[in-house]
Design a protein around this motif. Sequence first.
Motif, PDB file in Angstrom:
ATOM      1  N   LYS A   6      -1.817 -23.829 -10.592  1.00  0.00           N
ATOM      2  CA  LYS A   6      -2.872 -23.373  -9.693  1.00  0.00           C
ATOM      3  C   LYS A   6      -3.867 -22.153 -10.674  1.00  0.00           C
ATOM      4  N   ARG A   9      -4.916 -24.760 -14.421  1.00  0.00           N
ATOM      5  CA  ARG A   9      -5.165 -26.063 -13.853  1.00  0.00           C
ATOM      6  C   ARG A   9      -4.437 -27.131 -14.856  1.00  0.00           C
ATOM      7  N   THR A  27       1.478 -26.744  -7.992  1.00  0.00           N
ATOM      8  CA  THR A  27       1.089 -27.621  -6.883  1.00  0.00           C
ATOM      9  C   THR A  27       1.002 -29.006  -7.152  1.00  0.00           C
ATOM     10  N   LYS A  29      -0.603 -30.926  -5.028  1.00  0.00           N
ATOM     11  CA  LYS A  29      -1.976 -30.828  -4.326  1.00  0.00           C
ATOM     12  C   LYS A  29      -3.129 -30.928  -5.080  1.00  0.00           C
ATOM     13  N   TRP A  30      -3.411 -31.886  -6.036  1.00  0.00           N
ATOM     14  CA  TRP A  30      -4.516 -31.763  -6.905  1.00  0.00           C
ATOM     15  C   TRP A  30      -5.077 -33.081  -7.226  1.00  0.00           C
ATOM     16  N   ASN A  31      -6.116 -33.520  -7.430  1.00  0.00           N
ATOM     17  CA  ASN A  31      -6.920 -34.919  -7.775  1.00  0.00           C
ATOM     18  C   ASN A  31      -7.663 -34.646  -8.723  1.00  0.00           C
ATOM     19  N   ASN A  59      -9.563 -30.702  -9.403  1.00  0.00           N
ATOM     20  CA  ASN A  59      -9.691 -30.210  -8.134  1.00  0.00           C
ATOM     21  C   ASN A  59      -8.108 -29.838  -7.710  1.00  0.00           C
ATOM     22  N   ILE A  60      -7.929 -28.629  -7.200  1.00  0.00           N
ATOM     23  CA  ILE A  60      -6.716 -28.221  -6.620  1.00  0.00           C
ATOM     24  C   ILE A  60      -6.956 -27.616  -5.285  1.00  0.00           C
ATOM     25  N   ASN A  61      -6.145 -28.638  -4.335  1.00  0.00           N
ATOM     26  CA  ASN A  61      -6.687 -28.525  -2.910  1.00  0.00           C
ATOM     27  C   ASN A  61      -5.543 -27.492  -2.340  1.00  0.00           C
ATOM     28  N   GLU A  62      -5.404 -26.475  -2.759  1.00  0.00           N
ATOM     29  CA  GLU A  62      -4.379 -25.383  -2.325  1.00  0.00           C
ATOM     30  C   GLU A  62      -4.952 -24.054  -2.501  1.00  0.00           C
TER      31      GLU A  62
END
Length: 62
Positions: A6, A9, A27, A29-31, A59-62
């Motif tokens: 996070k 990246r 995490t 939760k990335w895309n 993209n890190i979604n958290e």
Amino acid sequence: MEKACKNCRLIIAQGDVCPLCGSTALTTKWNGHVVILNAEKSEIAKRLGIKVNGTYALNINE
Ligand SMILES: [Zn+2]
């Protein structure tokens, strides 16, 4: 699923500590990802603040 740091990246294949920045804030939760081969000259690297070659999450979604 691979984890992404996070903080910087970086995508990390295994382990719980980022080998680049030492953070443990990882995490799944990335895309999206980008491979930086020439961090000094890459416009994408500059935009993302990346200074070391490697594979990074877009993209890190958290
Ligand atoms: Zn990191």
